[in-house]
Design a protein around this motif. Structure first.
Motif, mmCIF file in Angstrom:
data_model
loop_
_atom_site.group_PDB
_atom_site.id
_atom_site.type_symbol
_atom_site.label_atom_id
_atom_site.label_comp_id
_atom_site.label_asym_id
_atom_site.label_seq_id
_atom_site.Cartn_x
_atom_site.Cartn_y
_atom_site.Cartn_z
ATOM 1 N N ASN A 197 11.351 -32.117 35.836
ATOM 2 C CA ASN A 197 11.755 -31.131 34.825
ATOM 3 C C ASN A 197 12.966 -30.342 35.310
ATOM 4 O OD1 ASN A 197 9.362 -31.584 33.061
ATOM 5 N ND2 ASN A 197 8.346 -30.939 34.957
ATOM 6 N N CYS A 213 16.491 -27.757 34.464
ATOM 7 C CA CYS A 213 17.076 -26.751 33.568
ATOM 8 C C CYS A 213 18.600 -26.788 33.755
ATOM 9 C CB CYS A 213 16.627 -25.343 33.940
ATOM 10 S SG CYS A 213 14.897 -25.070 33.709
ATOM 11 N N ASP A 256 22.284 -24.827 32.821
ATOM 12 C CA ASP A 256 22.968 -23.642 32.263
ATOM 13 C C ASP A 256 24.336 -23.547 32.911
ATOM 14 O OD1 ASP A 256 23.369 -21.487 30.631
ATOM 15 O OD2 ASP A 256 21.703 -20.309 31.365
ATOM 16 N N SER A 282 22.251 -26.612 37.700
ATOM 17 C CA SER A 282 20.973 -27.188 37.289
ATOM 18 C C SER A 282 19.932 -26.853 38.352
ATOM 19 C CB SER A 282 21.072 -28.700 37.073
ATOM 20 O OG SER A 282 21.282 -29.335 38.279
ATOM 21 N N ALA A 284 12.889 -26.914 37.142
ATOM 22 C CA ALA A 284 12.229 -25.987 36.224
ATOM 23 C C ALA A 284 10.945 -25.400 36.814
ATOM 24 C CB ALA A 284 11.916 -26.689 34.908
ATOM 25 N N SER A 290 15.633 -28.570 30.080
ATOM 26 C CA SER A 290 15.706 -27.337 29.273
ATOM 27 C C SER A 290 17.144 -26.852 29.238
ATOM 28 C CB SER A 290 14.840 -26.235 29.903
ATOM 29 O OG SER A 290 13.523 -26.664 29.943
ATOM 30 N N ASP A 350 15.620 -23.711 25.421
ATOM 31 C CA ASP A 350 15.013 -22.610 26.149
ATOM 32 C C ASP A 350 14.628 -21.452 25.224
ATOM 33 O OD1 ASP A 350 14.552 -21.362 28.815
ATOM 34 O OD2 ASP A 350 15.969 -19.934 27.965
#
Ligand SMILES: [Zn+2]
Length: 298
Positions: A162, A164, A166, A179, A182, A219, A242
């Motif tokens: 997993n 994330c 941004d 990254s 998660a 995410s 998210d």
């Protein structure tokens, strides 16, 4: 305690070979801007007997060289250490050398003291500009000391199931892609670019297809670019938008409607106008937390 020792102690300098210390107020002119600074004048000398080049016991003192070093600031003001360093001459081989202190870094203006302070402050999550302001040095110097010898690893040792994605504004206002895992929140990758092409190439070149196939969810915020590349890079991954970004989007939309309504009310002294303007926080609270739900009805 002698005056030298008292000043060295106050400045947190622990080298006993630094002597004849005195502190003055002074001014410097940098590009037309006059700045008040503290000048710390001192001498660095000790008895050196053997030549570092030939090893013979033939060294004599040979004048002094003045250097300007920067000390860590204690109040945002610049502290300049004007240090007269002893020079030595070897009567056997003719080579020269100078006195050295643990406080100094060879061929650098910044002392070890200022470097240590920067690393300490970076652990406390100070921004580059606030560190620069507090230490009385430029932002680019802070950045150079922090990242000068730092090389980002080519890839993470593993790709979690997993992820994330941004981005954030980093040095020089450039967007940097980040990254993380998660679950553990450990950093996976930093890429100094957020273009789809760069990111796709980064993941495809650094991680095998098998590793990428193991990623189950990514995410992201509502950035359409990421939505386009996630399936290309991670064929089995599901995209999760998210929660924070959805709530943020709703809050902004709610505020927009509130302000539009506010502008339509002509009577600036009416209760509705005041409630819409002053009590804006109420609109962002869950219904159950609004203790007087009918206060805006009139
Ligand atoms: Zn020599």
């Amino acid at each position: 305690m002698s005056q030298d020792n008292s000043i060295l102690c106050a400045l947190n300098i622990k080298d006993n070979n630094i002597k004849n210390v005195s502190v003055f107020d002074s001014k410097i002119n940098t590009n037309g801007v006059v700045k008040r600074i503290k000048l710390v004048k001192a001498e660095l000398s000790y008895n050196l007997t053997h030549c570092p080049q030939c090893g013979e016991n033939m060294l004599i003192k040979n004048g002094k060289r003045t250097t300007n070093q920067r000390l860590a600031s204690f109040n945002g003001m610049e502290y300049h250490l004007i240090l007269k360093k002893q020079r030595y001459l070897c009567r056997n081989c003719g080579s020269t050398c100078g006195a050295h202190s643990d406080l100094l870094v060879k061929n650098h203006t910044m002392t070890k003291q200022i470097k240590a302070r920067i690393f300490d402050m970076s652990h406390e999550s100070f921004t580059l500009s606030s560190m620069a302001k507090l230490l009385g040095i430029s932002t680019s110097t802070v950045s150079r000391i922090l990242y000068g010898n730092t090389k980002l690893s080519e890839r993470s040792s593993y790709l979690p199931e997993n992820l994330c994605f941004d981005e954030f504004r980093s040095v020089k206002n450039v967007f940097t892609f980040i990254s993380i895992d998660a679950k553990t929140h450990h950093l996976i990758d930093l890429v100094h670019d957020r273009l789809s092409k760069t990111l796709t190439e980064h993941f495809i070149n650094k991680y095998s297809l098998k590793e990428r196939q193991n990623v189950k969810t990514v995410s992201i915020d509502l950035n359409a670019n990421y939505q386009l590349i996630v399936h290309k890079i991670f064929p089995n991954a599901q995209i999760i938008v998210d929660r924070f970004h959805i709530v943020q989007l709703c809050s902004r939309a709610l505020d927009q409607v509130r302000i539009q309504t506010l502008k339509k009310i002509d009577d600036k002294k009416s209760r509705s106008y005041k409630a819409l303007k002053k009590d804006w926080r109420l609109f962002h609270l869950p219904e159950a937390d609004v203790w007087t739900p009918h206060m805006l009805s009139t």
